[in-house]
Design a protein around this motif. Structure first.
Motif, short mmCIF file in Angstrom:
data_model
loop_
_atom_site.label_atom_id
_atom_site.label_comp_id
_atom_site.label_asym_id
_atom_site.label_seq_id
_atom_site.Cartn_x
_atom_site.Cartn_y
_atom_site.Cartn_z
N SER A 36 84.32 -121.81 -4.69
CA SER A 36 84.51 -122.82 -5.73
C SER A 36 84.20 -122.19 -7.09
O SER A 36 83.43 -121.23 -7.18
N TYR A 51 88.43 -125.28 -5.93
CA TYR A 51 87.71 -125.30 -4.68
C TYR A 51 88.58 -124.72 -3.57
O TYR A 51 89.81 -124.66 -3.70
N GLU A 52 87.92 -124.28 -2.50
CA GLU A 52 88.62 -123.63 -1.39
C GLU A 52 89.59 -122.56 -1.92
O GLU A 52 90.76 -122.51 -1.51
N SER A 91 80.90 -120.09 -6.54
CA SER A 91 80.00 -120.33 -5.41
C SER A 91 80.79 -120.04 -4.13
O SER A 91 82.02 -120.09 -4.12
#
Lengths: 110, 119
Positions: A36, A51-52, A91
């Protein structure tokens, strides 16, 4: 577990593109499609941008894109605008319900 | 709209226990997701502290595991953080967030609360 590695700073002129890297290991970035990216303006909470690895939440401009190759993920901001100036954090899921963050990159719009 | 709000003392003495609560509105903690704590020392980066599932399963950062405890109160739709034996290094803005299991994606964050450790 060590923090993910990001360059401390990046910069670009309005309209240009800039790419920020996020390097981990095969146990985190390279092992899962669970990276992310967050944007944080001074004094504000982080905001989810990607994200992903490649997905963009509703409302995030398509100028923001993500990718991954091996143990390194990247965030690209195209068509830089003044409001893109902020800190950016990556992250990654790191297995066993652990989460790692990068050290952050300060993006300056020249 | 999901909203999270941290609350707790802004000043904690060294060696004491830091306690914070995150109140959730717009979504039932009992429904799904992990609920986590993330902190940011002044001028530094983000650090995941730990997460909890509504059924009580907890997951902690290996570096903080010995001093951290996260609990959930589904009746009040809130979850809490305790960090024991604090030092100046625990001074940070503490955020609570809703996390997607197995990816750690955090789409919803609280505004953050500054906790200073000082005598």
């Amino acid at each position: 577990q060590s923090a993910l590695t990001q360059p401390p700073s990046a910069s670009g002129s309005p309209g240009q593109s800039v790419t920020i890297s996020c390097t981990g290991t095969s146990s985190d970035v390279g092992g899962y499609n669970s990276v992310s990216w967050y944007q944080q303006h001074p004094g504000k909470a982080p905001k989810l941008m990607i994200y992903e690895v490649i997905k963009r939440p509703s409302g995030v401009p398509d100028r923001f894109s993500g990718s991954k190759s091996g143990n390194t993920a990247s965030l690209t901001v195209s068509g830089l605008q003044a409001e893109d100036e902020a800190d950016y954090y990556c992250s990654s899921y790191a297995g066993s319900n652990n989460l790692l963050f990068g050290g952050g990159t300060k993006l300056t719009v020249l | 709209q999901v909203q999270l709000q941290e609350s707790g003392p802004g000043l904690v003495k060294p060696s004491e226990t830091l306690s914070l609560t995150c109140a959730v509105s717009g979504y039932s903690i009992s429904s799904d997701y992990y609920w986590g704590w993330i902190r940011q020392p002044p001028g530094k980066g983000l650090e995941w502290i730990g997460s909890i599932y509504h059924r009580g399963s907890t997951y902690y950062s290996p570096s903080l595991k010995s001093r951290v405890s996260i609990s959930v109160d589904t009746s009040k739709n809130q979850f809490s953080l305790k960090v024991s034996s604090v030092t100046a290094a625990d001074t940070a803005v503490y955020y609570c967030a809703r996390l997607v299991p197995t990816t750690g994606t955090a789409a919803y964050w609280g505004q953050g609360t500054l906790v200073t450790v000082s005598s």
